[in-house]
Design an enzyme around this catalytic site. Structure first.
Site, PDB file in Angstrom:
ATOM      1  N   CYS A 229       0.827  -1.208   0.000  1.00 54.66           N
ATOM      2  CA  CYS A 229       0.000   0.000   0.000  1.00 54.66           C
ATOM      3  C   CYS A 229       0.865   1.264   0.000  1.00 54.66           C
ATOM      4  CB  CYS A 229      -0.924  -0.012   1.208  1.00 54.66           C
ATOM      5  SG  CYS A 229      -2.048   1.392   1.242  1.00 54.66           S
TER       6      CYS A 229
ATOM      7  N   CYS B 143     -19.604   1.243   8.957  1.00 54.44           N
ATOM      8  CA  CYS B 143     -18.796   0.600   9.988  1.00 54.44           C
ATOM      9  C   CYS B 143     -17.588   1.514  10.168  1.00 54.44           C
ATOM     10  CB  CYS B 143     -18.371  -0.789   9.517  1.00 54.44           C
ATOM     11  SG  CYS B 143     -17.178  -1.582  10.622  1.00 54.44           S
TER      12      CYS B 143
ATOM     13  N   CYS C 212       0.205   5.024   6.918  1.00 52.03           N
ATOM     14  CA  CYS C 212      -0.415   4.833   8.238  1.00 52.03           C
ATOM     15  C   CYS C 212       0.595   4.163   9.179  1.00 52.03           C
ATOM     16  CB  CYS C 212      -1.674   3.983   8.107  1.00 52.03           C
ATOM     17  SG  CYS C 212      -2.769   4.556   6.769  1.00 52.03           S
TER      18      CYS C 212
ATOM     19  N   CYS D 177     -16.196  -9.727   5.938  1.00 56.65           N
ATOM     20  CA  CYS D 177     -15.640  -8.416   5.598  1.00 56.65           C
ATOM     21  C   CYS D 177     -14.379  -8.583   4.746  1.00 56.65           C
ATOM     22  CB  CYS D 177     -15.304  -7.652   6.880  1.00 56.65           C
ATOM     23  SG  CYS D 177     -14.590  -6.037   6.541  1.00 56.65           S
TER      24      CYS D 177
ATOM     25  N   ARG E   4     -17.610  -3.347  18.227  1.00 57.10           N
ATOM     26  CA  ARG E   4     -16.821  -4.555  17.951  1.00 57.10           C
ATOM     27  C   ARG E   4     -15.465  -4.521  18.643  1.00 57.10           C
ATOM     28  NH1 ARG E   4     -16.671  -4.667  12.562  1.00 57.10           N
ATOM     29  NH2 ARG E   4     -18.775  -5.507  12.665  1.00 57.10           N
TER      30      ARG E   4
ATOM     31  N   CYS F  84       0.477   0.407  10.321  1.00 60.85           N
ATOM     32  CA  CYS F  84       0.021  -0.628   9.387  1.00 60.85           C
ATOM     33  C   CYS F  84       1.153  -1.447   8.751  1.00 60.85           C
ATOM     34  CB  CYS F  84      -0.830  -0.009   8.289  1.00 60.85           C
ATOM     35  SG  CYS F  84      -1.547  -1.284   7.212  1.00 60.85           S
TER      36      CYS F  84
ATOM     37  N   CYS G 125     -19.417  -6.886   4.004  1.00 60.17           N
ATOM     38  CA  CYS G 125     -18.749  -5.645   4.394  1.00 60.17           C
ATOM     39  C   CYS G 125     -17.466  -5.561   3.565  1.00 60.17           C
ATOM     40  CB  CYS G 125     -18.420  -5.680   5.881  1.00 60.17           C
ATOM     41  SG  CYS G 125     -17.553  -4.200   6.462  1.00 60.17           S
TER      42      CYS G 125
HETATM   43  N1  SAM Z   1      -6.688   0.242   3.226  1.00 58.79           N
HETATM   44  C1  SAM Z   1      -7.983   0.504   3.728  1.00 58.79           C
HETATM   45  C2  SAM Z   1      -8.028   1.673   4.667  1.00 58.79           C
HETATM   46  O1  SAM Z   1      -7.039   2.001   5.288  1.00 58.79           O
HETATM   47  O2  SAM Z   1      -9.112   2.246   4.817  1.00 58.79           O
HETATM   48  C3  SAM Z   1      -8.654  -0.684   4.376  1.00 58.79           C
HETATM   49  C4  SAM Z   1      -7.864  -1.618   5.264  1.00 58.79           C
HETATM   50  S1  SAM Z   1      -7.133  -0.916   6.720  1.00 58.79           S
HETATM   51  C5  SAM Z   1      -6.010  -2.203   7.206  1.00 58.79           C
HETATM   52  C6  SAM Z   1      -8.456  -0.929   7.893  1.00 58.79           C
HETATM   53  C7  SAM Z   1      -8.180  -0.480   9.313  1.00 58.79           C
HETATM   54  O3  SAM Z   1      -7.454  -1.484  10.003  1.00 58.79           O
HETATM   55  C8  SAM Z   1      -7.381   0.763   9.533  1.00 58.79           C
HETATM   56  O4  SAM Z   1      -8.114   1.934   9.351  1.00 58.79           O
HETATM   57  C9  SAM Z   1      -6.996   0.607  10.991  1.00 58.79           C
HETATM   58  O5  SAM Z   1      -7.986   1.167  11.836  1.00 58.79           O
HETATM   59  C10 SAM Z   1      -6.957  -0.917  11.200  1.00 58.79           C
HETATM   60  N2  SAM Z   1      -5.579  -1.393  11.432  1.00 58.79           N
HETATM   61  C11 SAM Z   1      -4.593  -1.511  10.518  1.00 58.79           C
HETATM   62  N3  SAM Z   1      -3.451  -1.951  11.079  1.00 58.79           N
HETATM   63  C12 SAM Z   1      -3.725  -2.122  12.393  1.00 58.79           C
HETATM   64  C13 SAM Z   1      -2.937  -2.553  13.502  1.00 58.79           C
HETATM   65  N4  SAM Z   1      -1.655  -2.859  13.382  1.00 58.79           N
HETATM   66  N5  SAM Z   1      -3.527  -2.628  14.714  1.00 58.79           N
HETATM   67  C14 SAM Z   1      -4.837  -2.298  14.860  1.00 58.79           C
HETATM   68  N6  SAM Z   1      -5.623  -1.884  13.845  1.00 58.79           N
HETATM   69  C15 SAM Z   1      -5.074  -1.784  12.633  1.00 58.79           C
HETATM   70  C1  DTB Z   2     -10.998  -2.720  11.559  1.00 63.26           C
HETATM   71  O1  DTB Z   2     -11.394  -1.739  12.215  1.00 63.26           O
HETATM   72  N1  DTB Z   2     -10.056  -3.564  11.973  1.00 63.26           N
HETATM   73  C2  DTB Z   2      -9.804  -4.576  10.984  1.00 63.26           C
HETATM   74  C3  DTB Z   2     -10.855  -4.244   9.887  1.00 63.26           C
HETATM   75  N2  DTB Z   2     -11.449  -3.043  10.372  1.00 63.26           N
HETATM   76  C4  DTB Z   2     -10.463  -4.179   8.491  1.00 63.26           C
HETATM   77  C5  DTB Z   2      -8.385  -4.646  10.549  1.00 63.26           C
HETATM   78  C6  DTB Z   2      -7.408  -4.913  11.648  1.00 63.26           C
HETATM   79  C7  DTB Z   2      -6.064  -5.082  11.060  1.00 63.26           C
HETATM   80  C8  DTB Z   2      -5.038  -5.479  12.050  1.00 63.26           C
HETATM   81  C9  DTB Z   2      -3.678  -5.612  11.432  1.00 63.26           C
HETATM   82  C10 DTB Z   2      -3.563  -6.670  10.382  1.00 63.26           C
HETATM   83  O2  DTB Z   2      -3.997  -7.821  10.607  1.00 63.26           O
HETATM   84  O3  DTB Z   2      -2.967  -6.405   9.333  1.00 63.26           O
HETATM   85 FE1  SF4 Z   3      -2.824   1.215   3.365  1.00 63.60          FE
HETATM   86 FE2  SF4 Z   3      -2.697   0.086   5.752  1.00 63.60          FE
HETATM   87 FE3  SF4 Z   3      -3.203   2.678   5.562  1.00 63.60          FE
HETATM   88 FE4  SF4 Z   3      -5.086   0.890   4.769  1.00 63.60          FE
HETATM   89  S1  SF4 Z   3      -4.319   1.190   6.849  1.00 63.60           S
HETATM   90  S2  SF4 Z   3      -4.421   2.744   3.679  1.00 63.60           S
HETATM   91  S3  SF4 Z   3      -3.733  -0.733   3.992  1.00 63.60           S
HETATM   92  S4  SF4 Z   3      -1.302   1.658   4.931  1.00 63.60           S
END
Ligand code: SAM
Ligand code: DTB
Ligand code: SF4
Length: 342
Positions: A69, A204, A73, A113, A276, A76, A144
């Site tokens: 990506c 959500c 973030c 989802c 959740r 992430c 979702c």
């Molecule tokens: N790329 C899309 C976005 O960012 O909207 C969708 C997937 S993204 C992984 C969805 C959510 O997962 C993020 O907004 C964040 O709240 C959560 N998330 C990602 N990495 C995480 C982590 N290491 N621990 C907890 N939540 C995480």
């Molecule tokens: C949300 O709030 N948490 C989920 C889902 N929406 C997409 C993602 C959590 C991701 C945790 C880190 C990972 O497994 O990569």
């Molecule tokens: Fe990309 Fe992760 Fe940010 Fe979603 S949360 S936009 S997958 S870097």
């Protein structure tokens, strides 16, 4: 702004009655600052007014497009710029997604989802996701998707395909947001949520705690969510899963009781939402999860994996729910299956 008719019934010790129309950050901090037992008591009251307190929704996640990506973030593991060991993969084939959805349903999940590591979907990718949504819905699951920011017309296409919910998190308070993400701003997220609502898809939307934010900033996140008009139907509360290679790896973990407080405050301020208990459950242990259910959480991510990181095993979750006398929507969980019902 809609009114949120939250009347707090007095706890045994005399406590103020608050009737809120829009939640101020100060009111929410007041909730956070309550004695723990009073806070959980209030959250339980609100929960019981709107839900069966023994019922939990099971939602299974699948990463349909992992890694690579372009966003930054800070939490992430899927951001290409961080060296986390997650490698970029192509979008999954329809059959692979359907097999995972069938398995989720067989294990008792009611919502499926699909997540993609995109800043925003390209139209040709969206078409493939629409196909997935149509087919997953035909299996009898709620659908979702979480695909990043949506552009003009994209939410409508997802709605037409049968999408029930779109997940797009505000993540944190506006004033802390810039410490975590620089490649898109808060307003971008609000705009996407508006597009989702405008297309008639349920929202959500939640956030992450444990990013190094203060209690005031956690209250700021809840205020943003609770003051969305209407507030989201589903509110994922994630506890940061620290992944080596991401900028937020190595932070002091959030006190688990502060996580429970955050769940309780979400329940009180968004009484009818599915709150959740999301990422971070594997690190929490059973007792903290039990407190979260007491605080009003009534949904979990269910399945051995989140997107790229681990989640409790299905059997472990079934045993925990049985131990707590909780059941999933429409599925009875056998109290004897963990052998501890003596
Ligand atoms: N790329 C899309 C976005 O960012 O909207 C969708 C997937 S993204 C992984 C969805 C959510 O997962 C993020 O907004 C964040 O709240 C959560 N998330 C990602 N990495 C995480 C982590 N290491 N621990 C907890 N939540 C995480
Ligand atoms: C949300 O709030 N948490 C989920 C889902 N929406 C997409 C993602 C959590 C991701 C945790 C880190 C990972 O497994 O990569
Ligand atoms: Fe990309 Fe992760 Fe940010 Fe979603 S949360 S936009 S997958 S870097």
């Amino acid at each position: 702004m809609s009114s949120h008719p939250v009347t707090f019934h007095p706890a045994p010790a005399a406590t103020p009655v608050i009737v809120a129309s829009a939640w101020s950050v100060e009111q929410i901090v007041t909730l956070f600052d309550l004695p723990f037992n009073d806070l959980l008591y209030r959250a339980q009251q609100v929960h019981r007014e709107h839900f069966d307190p023994t019922e939990v929704e099971l939602a299974t996640l699948l990463s349909i497009k992992t890694g690579g990506c372009e966003e930054d973030c800070g939490y992430c593991p899927q951001a290409a710029r961080y060296d986390t060991g997650v490698t970029a993969q192509k979008m999954l084939a329809l059959d692979t997604v359907l097999e995972a959805a069938r398995q989720a349903k067989a294990h008792g999940a009611t919502r499926f989802c699909m997540g993609a590591a995109w800043r925003e979907p390209k139209d040709r990718d969206l078409e493939r996701v629409e196909e997935m949504v149509r087919e997953v819905k035909a299996l009898g699951l709620e659908t979702c998707a979480t695909l990043g920011m949506l552009g003009d017309g994209q939410a409508e296409k997802l709605k037409q395909a049968g999408l029930d919910y779109y997940n797009h998190n505000l993540d944190t308070a506006p004033e802390f947001y810039g410490n975590v993400i620089s490649t898109r701003d808060y307003q971008d997220r609000i705009d996407t949520l508006g597009r989702v609502r405008g297309a008639g898809i349920k929202v959500c939307c939640g956030g992450i705690v444990g990013l190094g934010e203060s209690r005031l900033q956690r209250a700021g996140l809840i205020a943003q969510l609770a003051n969305l008009d209407p507030y989201p139907e589903s509110v994922p509360v994630n506890n940061l899963v620290q992944v080596e290679g991401t900028p937020l790896h190595g932070l002091d973990p959030l006190d688990p009781l502060e996580f429970v407080r955050t769940v309780a405050v979400a329940r009180i301020t968004m009484p009818k939402a599915r709150v959740r208990l999301s990422a971070g459950r594997r690190q929490m242990g059973e007792a903290v999860q039990a407190l979260c259910f007491l605080a009003g959480a009534n949904s979990i991510f269910y399945g051995d994996k989140l997107l790229t990181t681990g989640n409790p095993e299905v059997e472990e979750d079934q045993a925990l729910l049985a131990k707590l006398g909780l059941h999933s929507r429409g599925v009875a969980i056998d109290a004897h299956c963990d052998g501890t019902d003596k």
